[in-house]
Write a protein that holds these residues in place. Sequence first.
Motif, PDB file in Angstrom:
ATOM      1  N   ILE A 125       0.885  -0.962   0.278  1.00 45.74           N
ATOM      2  CA  ILE A 125       0.069  -0.077   0.072  1.00 45.74           C
ATOM      3  C   ILE A 125       0.956   1.122   0.016  1.00 45.74           C
ATOM      4  N   ARG A 126       2.031   1.147   0.878  1.00 45.66           N
ATOM      5  CA  ARG A 126       2.820   2.402   0.976  1.00 45.66           C
ATOM      6  C   ARG A 126       3.463   2.938  -0.238  1.00 45.66           C
ATOM      7  N   GLN A 127       3.951   1.592  -1.033  1.00 48.72           N
ATOM      8  CA  GLN A 127       4.436   1.578  -2.323  1.00 48.72           C
ATOM      9  C   GLN A 127       3.459   2.166  -3.399  1.00 48.72           C
ATOM     10  N   ALA A 128       2.348   1.731  -3.360  1.00 52.91           N
ATOM     11  CA  ALA A 128       1.453   1.999  -4.458  1.00 52.91           C
ATOM     12  C   ALA A 128       1.022   3.492  -4.036  1.00 52.91           C
ATOM     13  N   GLU A 129       0.862   4.066  -3.039  1.00 50.76           N
ATOM     14  CA  GLU A 129       0.443   5.324  -2.615  1.00 50.76           C
ATOM     15  C   GLU A 129       1.601   6.450  -3.206  1.00 50.76           C
ATOM     16  N   SER A 130       2.972   5.935  -2.881  1.00 51.25           N
ATOM     17  CA  SER A 130       4.016   6.914  -3.485  1.00 51.25           C
ATOM     18  C   SER A 130       3.855   6.805  -4.942  1.00 51.25           C
ATOM     19  N   THR A 131       3.565   5.587  -5.497  1.00 52.96           N
ATOM     20  CA  THR A 131       3.663   5.940  -7.050  1.00 52.96           C
ATOM     21  C   THR A 131       2.521   6.472  -7.704  1.00 52.96           C
ATOM     22  N   GLU A 133       1.291   8.946  -6.230  1.00 50.64           N
ATOM     23  CA  GLU A 133       1.256  10.450  -5.815  1.00 50.64           C
ATOM     24  C   GLU A 133       2.510  10.888  -6.708  1.00 50.64           C
ATOM     25  N   HIS A 134       3.224  10.055  -7.059  1.00 50.84           N
ATOM     26  CA  HIS A 134       4.287  10.446  -8.189  1.00 50.84           C
ATOM     27  C   HIS A 134       3.713  10.702  -9.522  1.00 50.84           C
TER      28      HIS A 134
END
Length: 230
Positions: A125-131, A133-134
């Motif tokens: 989830i953290r990685q997906a959120e970062s992606t 947002e990017h």
Amino acid sequence: MAIIEKLITLVRGTATDAGQAIVDRNAITILEQEIRDSRSALDQSKVDLTRLMAERKLASDKLDAKKAKVTELSASIQKLVDKGSEQSLALEVAGKVAGLENEIKADEATVKSMDDNIERLRGSIRQAESTVEHLSRQIDTVKATASVQRAQDAIAARTSGSNTKLRTAMDSLSRIQEQQQLKDAQFDAAKQLEDTSGDGDLQARLQAAGVVPSDTAAADVLARFSKPGA
């Protein structure tokens, strides 16, 4: 048969090119929709994570209850052993403890697996959120760049149109000036022709030679009023 296959290939290739062109023209809209879909998927993932964490808590609570029960039964076994007269009952309680301890091992493995899944899901989830947002920031940049480029295209189009109009106006002005110069030349030619065909040219040459008097000038008039010898 080979021609038909080539025609089919041509149609497929044309359709692919047309489809790609449509995708390219609507790339930002497609990306924005994909981001919305990704956010929806993220929200669902968070719901799944919450449910998994709740299940893990229930499993952990049951595990703690079993451990507490083992502690309680173990104390009872110790008392029965100390009395020495209740061996059969002590053995029965020991069997209960053994069963609970086996269940505890299985429950601990289940809770450990849940913990691993929870941590893995949190990381995803953290990685997906970062992606997401990017990508959102990149789309904002792309949209801003597209707006600037549209403005530049509009300015370039207006400038090009203005230059074309200016060139047209300059060409028209040049043609008018050429026509005026031509008319001036025609007037001069007509005047020269008129002078040549009459006595104008001859009279001018005689006056220049001093044979015939020239036109009266202001100095001649003034000379008539002057005293001789003055």
